[in-house]
Enzyme design. Structure first.
Site: not given
Ligand code: 7TS
Length: 411
Positions: A127, A204, A207, A230, A368
């Site tokens: 990401h 990370d 997911q 999430k 992303c």
């Molecule tokens: N890493 C992964 C693998 C992610 O899926 C996401 C967010 C992030 C980092 C960032 O996380 P945040 O909570 O700091 O925003 N992924 C997604 C997505 O797949 N669609 O919207 C956000």
């Protein structure tokens, strides 16, 4: 009850108020769980109860409300310690989520320990939030960002990874599971190999948190990042797990209240872990409610959730691949419940909009992960991602919707 799972999905669905509504005149089918999943009532209630019953700033007050709020906040730290099986509770740092956790490590560990011509490794599955912070620190320190290539099905090329590792490798940053393709990465092996050349590893876990068992001591990762939203919790909260000996060596990320022991104009001494990394008033309500998200997951059990979601993924994959115009994107052997696809000649945005007209929420675009889309030679995908409250009947609706779009639009 469904025929094949031990879980009572209807009962689980009743715990999610948002699911019981019509969108565009159709019952909502929510398949955008990888972006953010929905919140059970106990999580929503925890936010409301805090503001209605004991809203107070934490750690500083001695009055009853402040003590109650502090206790609830610190309870979540203990439950997150258990959730990831950290050895010490002070290894759990509250952040706004994965993005902030990665930036914290890049800005503190990265800035302090990276030197010119050192190397940082990420994978082609990352990401943007696990690419850009490393690019920024590499640029500043004149270090190099190296990328592990991925295979056609969306798996990390482990032999290429082995070749990239060398004495200059200082940091490896990899996701536990891919948000665009669902691929579960062999992180234990990745961590072991990185440690052999003396690099630290950040995982990370955005997911993974809602789907996979997390045991940071067993993984032996140096950092692990989670976003509350999430894993059935509120937005704006999350954690950074870090090994204590590393966190102790890192300078603070932000300066301000809470992260200090003593301040004079000449010198400030910093607070102990974890508070050294928690400057300012945190997101108290949402951290408190995150504890309820953990309770929700534990009540069902990760194992049961994973089993049911895997059943949904298999079903969805069969249904979608039976539609001749559909091309599945991301078919790794080990996957969380995410299925991306494209239909040649129809833009993913158009598919997303037409599904929305049927009450079906999917995500479309690059998710992303632009470098990953470039690698796969697609502009973007349609992504359906599943959660414990989804059903096979909903997947039938998705497949039916996709079939109709193909019949309607295909030249
Ligand atoms: N890493 C992964 C693998 C992610 O899926 C996401 C967010 C992030 C980092 C960032 O996380 P945040 O909570 O700091 O925003 N992924 C997604 C997505 O797949 N669609 O919207 C956000």
């Amino acid at each position: 009850m469904t025929a094949t799972t031990a879980l009572d999905i209807e009962k689980i669905r009743l715990q999610f108020p948002v699911l019981h509504q019509q969108v565009n005149g159709k019952p909502l089918i929510y398949f955008d769980n990888a972006a953010t999943n929905q919140k059970p009532k106990q999580v929503i209630d925890a936010v409301v109860n805090y503001y209605q019953g004991y809203n107070a700033n934490i750690h500083r007050g001695i009055h009853t409300l402040a003590e109650k709020a502090t206790k609830a906040f610190e309870t979540t730290r203990h439950s997150m310690q258990k959730f990831v099986n950290a050895k010490h509770v002070e290894e759990i740092i509250f952040t706004r989520g994965v993005t902030e956790s990665i930036n914290l490590v890049a800005s503190t560990y990265g800035r302090t320990f990276l030197k010119e011509s050192d190397e940082v490794i990420v994978s082609g599955l990352e990401h943007h939030s696990n690419i850009v912070p490393w690019q920024m620190v590499c640029e500043e320190k004149k270090a190099k960002l190296k990328v592990i290539p991925i295979t056609e099905v969306g798996e990390i090329d482990m032999s290429a990874y082995r070749k990239l590792l060398n004495a200059k490798t200082k940091i490896v940053a990899i996701n536990h599971a891919s948000n665009s393709l669902g691929t579960i990465n062999p992180i234990k092996e990745i961590i072991k190999l990185a440690h052999e050349v003396g690099a630290v590893v950040l995982i990370d876990g955005a997911q993974a948190a809602a789907h996979l068992e997390i045991d940071v001591q067993d993984f032996d990762c140096d950092f692990y990042c989670i976003s509350s939203h999430k894993m059935y919790g509120p937005t704006g909260a999350g954690i950074l797990y870090g090994k204590k000996n590393l966190l102790e060596k890192m300078p603070p990320y932000m300066g301000g209240g809470e992260m200090i022991k003593d301040v004079t104009f000449e010198k400030t001494t910093y607070n102990d872990l974890p508070y050294k990394f928690e400057a300012g008033t945190p997101n108290i309500a949402d951290v408190i409610a995150l504890n309820e998200a953990v309770n929700f997951i534990n009540t069902i059990s990760k194992e049961q959730i994973a089993e049911y979601e895997s059943e949904l993924l298999t079903y969805a994959t069969e249904k979608l691949s039976a539609i001749p115009a559909v091309k599945l994107i991301g078919t790794a052997k080990e996957k969380v419940a995410v299925q991306s696809f494209i239909i040649e000649g129809i833009h993913p945005f158009d598919i997303g909009q037409m599904l929305d007209a049927r009450g079906i929420a999917v995500r479309t675009g690059h998710h992303c992960t632009q470098p990953l889309m470039d690698r796969l030679g697609v502009e973007g995908t349609v992504r359906a991602s599943f959660s414990v409250y989804n059903t096979k009947a909903e997947i039938d609706e998705l497949a039916e919707g996709v079939k109709r779009i193909v019949n309607f639009l295909k030249p």
